[in-house]
Write an enzyme that holds these catalytic residues in place. Structure first.
Site: not given
Ligand code: UD1
Ligand code: UDP
Length: 379
Positions: A205
């Site tokens: 992601h």
């Molecule tokens: C964010 C964090 C990242 C973290 C990740 C955990 C920032 C800059 N990044 O990245 O550090 O590792 O969360 O998962 O804060 N979206 C949906 N539904 C949701 C949420 C998001 O559809 O409930 C889609 C939207 O199109 C959105 C995209 O995912 O634009 C990215 O979501 P965003 O929260 O901006 O960043 P993450 O990639 O989730």
């Molecule tokens: N995780 C989860 N469901 C998923 C993918 C990840 O519960 O489908 C959990 C994972 O076990 C870990 C946390 O989400 O505890 C990590 O989050 P993510 O990878 O989204 O973000 P990051 O740690 O890179 O910021």
């Protein structure tokens, strides 16, 4: 002491679950949970509150998705209005997301002390939005809870040192211990038709991978090759699902329904919707290899003694690479990724080295105690 905790993204719910629990058990602090709304799908947010017993947020800012400036800006505006009315003695933030930065900045500008859980992590790659967020958050924090000695050292090199920096261990390790027995009873392996130690679990992601079509193609082409020999399961982050469609790599089936009701594949790679923490933990425990660009999942692979391959050129959790539990593969070509997966599939790390890298499961308790002491000192 009254604390406002600001969370908004999946990993923050998991971290906050154990700290919030420790705060309640300890009984000396009042915590008000504020959800920024950065993550909002049921399987990216609500499932963690219900499964992990996190109290419902008292305030939900509903900011949703958007570019960095728009998303962070909306959070700042909302917090700037809300925080004075809540009048906390301290704001608690987690990790390195836009919700972390907004919470840190809003509180610091209002002269409210900030405590940062997971302080001091560095990738030394300023192109990562998370690196910018964590550096800025650390530099405006008054209390810094670092998970490792390395994180303390990173802070020291930036001139942040003293009694306000505490090495407390990693709250994600606590979460693994707290929820482990519940996770082991989940029937997710049978539901997905896979057997213990006979599949690869992959998560992707990170923006640097999803937003670059060449890297995204390299990763999924390699996973498809691997899937000829070993089942590969990918719980698909919404960012990645959208990027796969945007770059015309994979489109979701039109009748998209939850993974339990249909099977979705990309060239043999099994896609499932994002999982709750317990199902995710069960799948991690059963995996032969974990392939990921997630920060949290790299550590969880180690907690569950599963070899890991990280699809990045660098990592914040360098000790895992140094000790041979994790390997790095910068996903520039599919051949490189496939070769790295083949090597990692055969790796047999010596798990006996490097015990207690992330503490002994009492990080959340220590944080709650430190916060209470801060309250007694009149934060
Ligand atoms: C964010 C964090 C990242 C973290 C990740 C955990 C920032 C800059 N990044 O990245 O550090 O590792 O969360 O998962 O804060 N979206 C949906 N539904 C949701 C949420 C998001 O559809 O409930 C889609 C939207 O199109 C959105 C995209 O995912 O634009 C990215 O979501 P965003 O929260 O901006 O960043 P993450 O990639 O989730
Ligand atoms: N995780 C989860 N469901 C998923 C993918 C990840 O519960 O489908 C959990 C994972 O076990 C870990 C946390 O989400 O505890 C990590 O989050 P993510 O990878 O989204 O973000 P990051 O740690 O890179 O910021």
């Amino acid at each position: 002491m009254k604390i406002v905790t600001i969370i908004g993204a999946r990993p923050q719910f998991i971290k906050a679950a154990v700290v919030s629990r420790a705060i309640r058990q300890q009984g000396k602090l009042t915590e008000i949970l504020v959800h920024t709304g950065q993550h909002y799908d049921e399987n990216m947010s609500d499932v963690f509150f219900s499964e992990l017993g996190i109290p419902a947020p008292v305030h939900h800012l509903g900011v949703g998705s958007g570019g960095h400036a728009a998303q962070t800006g909306r959070m700042l505006l909302a917090l700037d209005e809300l925080l004075p009315s809540l009048a906390p003695q301290l704001v608690l933030i987690y990790g390195d997301t836009n919700s972390t930065l907004a919470g840190a900045l809003a509180a610091a500008k209002l002269n409210i002390p900030v405590a940062h859980v997971e302080a001091g992590l560095r990738s030394f790659n300023r192109r990562m939005p998370e690196e910018v967020n964590r550096v800025l958050a650390d530099h405006v924090s008054d209390l810094l809870f670092a998970p490792t000695d390395g994180a303390v050292e990173n802070l020291r090199r930036e001139g942040i040192a003293g009694p306000h920096v505490r090495q407390v261990g990693d709250v994600m390790y606590d979460a693994t211990l707290v929820f482990g027995s519940e996770a082991r009873n989940r029937p997710i392996l049978a539901d997905l038709g896979v057997r213990e130690k006979e599949y690869v679990l992959a998560t992707v992601h990170r923006a640097e991978n999803t937003d670059d079509p060449a890297r995204l193609t390299a990763i999924f082409t390699a996973l498809a090759k691997v899937a000829h020999n070993v089942p590969v399961i990918v719980p698909l982050h919404p960012r990645t699902r959208q990027a796969l469609a945007r770059h015309s790599i994979h489109h979701a089936p039109r009748d998209a329904s939850p993974h339990t009701e249909r099977e979705e594949y990309y060239q043999g790679v099994r896609f499932v919707d994002p999982l709750g923490y317990l199902d995710m933990m069960a799948l991690q425990c059963g995996a032969r290899l974990i392939v990921t660009d997630s920060g949290g999942v790299q550590k969880e692979a180690y907690f569950h003694r599963v070899p890991c391959l990280t699809l990045r050129g660098e990592t914040e959790w360098t000790e895992l690479v140094d000790l041979g539990f994790n390997r790095l593969a910068d996903p520039t070509t599919s051949a490189d990724v496939e070769a790295a997966i083949s090597v990692a599939l055969e790796s047999r790390p010596d798990w006996s080295v490097g015990a207690n890298l992330y503490g002994n499961g009492t990080a959340a308790e220590t944080i709650a105690a430190e916060l209470a002491q801060q309250g007694e000192r009149g934060a």
